[in-house]
Motif scaffolding. Structure first.
Motif, PDB file in Angstrom:
ATOM      1  N   ARG A 148       0.824  -1.209   0.000  1.00 44.88           N
ATOM      2  CA  ARG A 148       0.000   0.000   0.000  1.00 44.88           C
ATOM      3  C   ARG A 148       0.856   1.257   0.000  1.00 44.88           C
ATOM      4  N   GLY A 149       2.015   1.184   0.663  1.00 38.42           N
ATOM      5  CA  GLY A 149       2.885   2.345   0.731  1.00 38.42           C
ATOM      6  C   GLY A 149       3.545   2.698  -0.580  1.00 38.42           C
ATOM      7  N   GLU A 150       3.578   1.759  -1.533  1.00 37.10           N
ATOM      8  CA  GLU A 150       4.199   2.030  -2.825  1.00 37.10           C
ATOM      9  C   GLU A 150       3.266   1.733  -3.996  1.00 37.10           C
ATOM     10  N   CYS A 151       1.986   1.534  -3.711  1.00 36.69           N
ATOM     11  CA  CYS A 151       1.022   1.187  -4.756  1.00 36.69           C
ATOM     12  C   CYS A 151       0.849   2.347  -5.736  1.00 36.69           C
ATOM     13  N   PRO A 152       0.898   2.083  -7.047  1.00 41.79           N
ATOM     14  CA  PRO A 152       0.690   3.151  -8.031  1.00 41.79           C
ATOM     15  C   PRO A 152      -0.691   3.779  -7.946  1.00 41.79           C
ATOM     16  N   HIS A 153      -1.636   3.076  -7.307  1.00 43.16           N
ATOM     17  CA  HIS A 153      -3.002   3.581  -7.197  1.00 43.16           C
ATOM     18  C   HIS A 153      -3.287   4.162  -5.804  1.00 43.16           C
ATOM     19  N   ALA A 154      -2.243   4.454  -5.037  1.00 45.32           N
ATOM     20  CA  ALA A 154      -2.441   5.012  -3.698  1.00 45.32           C
ATOM     21  C   ALA A 154      -3.220   6.317  -3.786  1.00 45.32           C
ATOM     22  N   PRO A 155      -4.186   6.540  -2.895  1.00 45.20           N
ATOM     23  CA  PRO A 155      -4.973   7.771  -2.942  1.00 45.20           C
ATOM     24  C   PRO A 155      -4.125   8.995  -2.626  1.00 45.20           C
ATOM     25  N   CYS A 156      -4.316  10.060  -3.410  1.00 47.36           N
ATOM     26  CA  CYS A 156      -3.558  11.302  -3.250  1.00 47.36           C
ATOM     27  C   CYS A 156      -4.522  12.445  -2.932  1.00 47.36           C
ATOM     28  N   GLY A 164     -11.407  18.694  -0.364  1.00 44.80           N
ATOM     29  CA  GLY A 164     -11.308  17.371   0.250  1.00 44.80           C
ATOM     30  C   GLY A 164     -11.203  16.234  -0.732  1.00 44.80           C
ATOM     31  N   PHE A 165     -10.944  16.515  -2.011  1.00 43.46           N
ATOM     32  CA  PHE A 165     -10.853  15.437  -2.999  1.00 43.46           C
ATOM     33  C   PHE A 165      -9.666  14.530  -2.703  1.00 43.46           C
ATOM     34  N   VAL A 166      -9.912  13.220  -2.794  1.00 44.89           N
ATOM     35  CA  VAL A 166      -8.858  12.213  -2.644  1.00 44.89           C
ATOM     36  C   VAL A 166      -9.054  11.177  -3.744  1.00 44.89           C
ATOM     37  N   GLY A 167      -7.995  10.818  -4.441  1.00 50.52           N
ATOM     38  CA  GLY A 167      -8.094   9.824  -5.503  1.00 50.52           C
ATOM     39  C   GLY A 167      -6.719   9.437  -5.999  1.00 50.52           C
ATOM     40  N   PRO A 168      -6.639   8.382  -6.836  1.00 49.30           N
ATOM     41  CA  PRO A 168      -5.342   8.003  -7.402  1.00 49.30           C
ATOM     42  C   PRO A 168      -4.768   9.128  -8.246  1.00 49.30           C
ATOM     43  N   ALA A 169      -3.465   9.088  -8.463  1.00 51.54           N
ATOM     44  CA  ALA A 169      -2.770  10.194  -9.128  1.00 51.54           C
ATOM     45  C   ALA A 169      -3.400  10.605 -10.458  1.00 51.54           C
ATOM     46  N   PRO A 170      -3.778   9.660 -11.361  1.00 53.11           N
ATOM     47  CA  PRO A 170      -4.393  10.096 -12.622  1.00 53.11           C
ATOM     48  C   PRO A 170      -5.703  10.849 -12.410  1.00 53.11           C
ATOM     49  N   ASP A 212       4.215   9.292 -19.788  1.00 56.56           N
ATOM     50  CA  ASP A 212       3.453   8.479 -18.832  1.00 56.56           C
ATOM     51  C   ASP A 212       2.401   9.253 -18.044  1.00 56.56           C
ATOM     52  N   ASP A 213       2.201  10.537 -18.391  1.00 58.04           N
ATOM     53  CA  ASP A 213       1.240  11.389 -17.672  1.00 58.04           C
ATOM     54  C   ASP A 213       1.569  11.517 -16.188  1.00 58.04           C
ATOM     55  N   ARG A 214       2.810  11.298 -15.824  1.00 56.74           N
ATOM     56  CA  ARG A 214       3.219  11.499 -14.438  1.00 56.74           C
ATOM     57  C   ARG A 214       3.181  12.993 -14.133  1.00 56.74           C
TER      58      ARG A 214
END
Length: 314
Positions: A148-156, A164-170, A212-214
């Motif tokens: 979870r600490g390194e998951c590419p889909h971790a909520p940001c 208050g929006f929280v979601g994966p990086a994309p 990569d849209d990073r």
């Protein structure tokens, strides 16, 4: 939480569970559904005594089943961390992790001097599904926190104060550009991008890689009479790869004839964060831009930057 357990030939994977006394660890005793997402060659739906459905899947010589269990059985009763090999056992049948080898058993006071091969097999084959939106990966249970600490889909978290929006990086990238109209500067790795930006860096800008849209949030603003510039990669903090370096140059106004323009440069190892808006420039390595390199006055001061981000995959 979805957890998968693989059982090779024997139901003894829960050996020792019936010897748990009324002294429970402080971990919440949450019942989990153990589930194995396997190619089903034969599935039999059975009903347990309490009415719960149990699905047994025969997959050649290996059987994987969906059951419910108390998650505390997968944790060391002494340090409360998830059990991982080697799992040790005392003469009373109670277990502990290898890190608690020197501790006496909290149940019977015995020494943990025998390795439990059964529990080694259980904790090695029990997997849990990552609950991050868009991931769905099954990870060995004792490695779930690390994943979870390194998951590419971790909520940001949104970088705009009060949102208050929280979601994966994309999803966060789309949110920042669509709802908050945050400026986006597209770039190619290894190539220089030239920008003219406010010295206050307000509104903040996003550097977005074409490959990569990073997304990289520009961080900085006023620093004394000058300005500071850095960037934060929007992703899980523990992600090691790919890693990124930022080179940023600031140059002053056009020089007098036969004179060279003043400039400053910094090379920075980019920090990652799932809360990029909460990262202050003072926490980072940054480029300090002196006042003489800024153009304009007051709130209209601007700086001329050249930015290059390099991506390393190994």
């Amino acid at each position: 939480m979805q957890v998968a357990a693989g059982c090779e030939g024997s139901p003894a994977a829960t050996e020792g569970a019936d010897q748990q006394s009324s002294k429970k660890p402080r971990l919440a005793a949450e019942p989990l559904l153990l589930h194995a997402p396997v190619k089903q060659e034969m599935a039999v739906l059975q009903t347990a005594g309490d009415g719960a459905a149990v699905v047994a899947v025969d997959h050649g010589s290996r059987m994987e089943i969906a059951v419910k269990m108390d998650v505390t059985l997968l944790h060391c009763p002494l340090c409360i961390t998830p059990l991982k090999p080697p799992v040790l056992q005392c003469n009373g049948g109670h277990v502990a992790c290898g890190g608690c080898l020197a501790e006496p058993c909290a149940e019977c006071g015995g020494a943990f001097d025998v390795r439990s091969k059964v529990m080694d097999a259980v904790v090695s084959s029990t997997t849990a599904e990552c609950d991050h939106d868009g991931c769905g990966r099954y990870v060995t249970y004792h490695e779930l926190t690390s994943h979870r600490g390194e998951c590419p889909h971790a909520p940001c978290d949104c970088a705009v104060p009060g949102c208050g929006f929280v979601g994966p990086a994309p999803a966060l990238l789309g949110h920042l550009t669509a709802l908050h109209s945050m400026p986006v500067y597209n770039f190619q790795y290894g190539k220089v991008l030239t920008l003219q930006v406010p010295a206050s860096l307000e509104p903040r800008g996003l550097l977005v890689g074409d490959e990569d849209d990073r997304a990289f949030l520009m961080v900085g603003g006023a620093l004394g009479y000058g300005a500071a510039v850095s960037a934060v990669c929007v992703r899980a903090e523990a992600m090691l790869w790919p890693r990124y370096t930022l080179k940023v140059w600031a140059s002053g106004p056009a020089p007098a004839p036969n004179r060279k323009a003043d400039s400053v440069m910094a090379e920075i190892e980019v920090t990652s964060s799932t809360a990029p808006g909460a990262v202050a420039v003072e926490e980072l390595a940054y480029l300090a831009v002196p006042p003489k390199l800024l153009v304009g006055a007051g709130a209209s001061r601007r700086m001329s930057l050249k930015i290059r981000i390099d991506k390393f995959t190994s």
